[in-house]
Write a protein that holds these residues in place. Structure first.
Motif, short mmCIF file in Angstrom:
data_model
loop_
_atom_site.label_atom_id
_atom_site.label_comp_id
_atom_site.label_asym_id
_atom_site.label_seq_id
_atom_site.Cartn_x
_atom_site.Cartn_y
_atom_site.Cartn_z
N THR A 42 0.83 -1.20 0.00
CA THR A 42 0.00 0.00 0.00
C THR A 42 0.87 1.25 0.00
O THR A 42 0.63 2.19 -0.77
N LEU A 43 1.87 1.27 0.86
CA LEU A 43 2.76 2.43 0.94
C LEU A 43 3.56 2.62 -0.35
O LEU A 43 3.77 3.75 -0.80
N GLU A 44 3.99 1.52 -0.96
CA GLU A 44 4.71 1.63 -2.23
C GLU A 44 3.80 2.23 -3.31
O GLU A 44 4.25 3.05 -4.12
N GLY A 45 2.53 1.84 -3.30
CA GLY A 45 1.58 2.41 -4.24
C GLY A 45 1.38 3.90 -4.00
O GLY A 45 1.33 4.69 -4.95
N GLN A 46 1.30 4.29 -2.73
CA GLN A 46 1.15 5.70 -2.40
C GLN A 46 2.38 6.50 -2.81
O GLN A 46 2.27 7.63 -3.30
N ILE A 47 3.55 5.91 -2.64
CA ILE A 47 4.79 6.58 -3.05
C ILE A 47 4.82 6.75 -4.56
O ILE A 47 5.19 7.81 -5.07
N ALA A 48 4.40 5.72 -5.29
CA ALA A 48 4.38 5.80 -6.75
C ALA A 48 3.42 6.91 -7.20
O ALA A 48 3.74 7.69 -8.11
N LYS A 50 2.56 9.54 -5.47
CA LYS A 50 3.18 10.81 -5.08
C LYS A 50 4.26 11.20 -6.08
O LYS A 50 4.37 12.36 -6.47
N ASP A 51 5.06 10.22 -6.50
CA ASP A 51 6.12 10.50 -7.47
C ASP A 51 5.52 11.01 -8.79
O ASP A 51 6.03 11.97 -9.38
N LEU A 52 4.43 10.37 -9.24
CA LEU A 52 3.77 10.82 -10.47
C LEU A 52 3.21 12.23 -10.30
O LEU A 52 3.33 13.06 -11.20
N SER A 53 2.63 12.48 -9.14
CA SER A 53 2.07 13.81 -8.87
C SER A 53 3.17 14.86 -8.86
O SER A 53 3.00 15.95 -9.42
N GLU A 54 4.30 14.55 -8.24
CA GLU A 54 5.42 15.49 -8.20
C GLU A 54 5.98 15.73 -9.60
O GLU A 54 6.34 16.87 -9.96
#
Length: 82
Positions: A42-48, A50-54
């Motif tokens: 779940t956290l890896e998905g959230q990081i991915a 966030k990275d796309l958003s950034e």
């Protein structure tokens, strides 16, 4: 002889209880491990996300900066010719 038999019986009972405890502990740890692996995914998905958003934000910021630079260039050109 009977006393030795009882002693052996007690040792086997003690070993059996400890083995049961270890089995329960292993099952509990396996369950906790599965839950933690789920949280990691779940956290890896959230990081991915966030990275796309950034990355998207950085592209928009670069586009805005490019437009600002273009407008400043036009203003400088206009003020130099006036």
């Amino acid at each position: 002889m009977e006393n030795e038999h009882e002693l052996l019986e007690d040792k086997f009972k003690d070993i059996d209880e400890k083995v049961d405890f270890l089995i329960e502990l292993c099952q509990t740890l396996q369950q906790e491990n599965e839950e933690l692996l789920g949280k990691v995914k779940t956290l890896e998905g959230q990081i991915a996300e966030k990275d796309l958003s950034e990355e998207h934000f950085a592209k928009k910021e670069a586009a805005v900066q490019s437009k600002i630079d273009g407008l400043l260039t036009k203003l400088n050109t206009f003020s130099e010719t006036s």
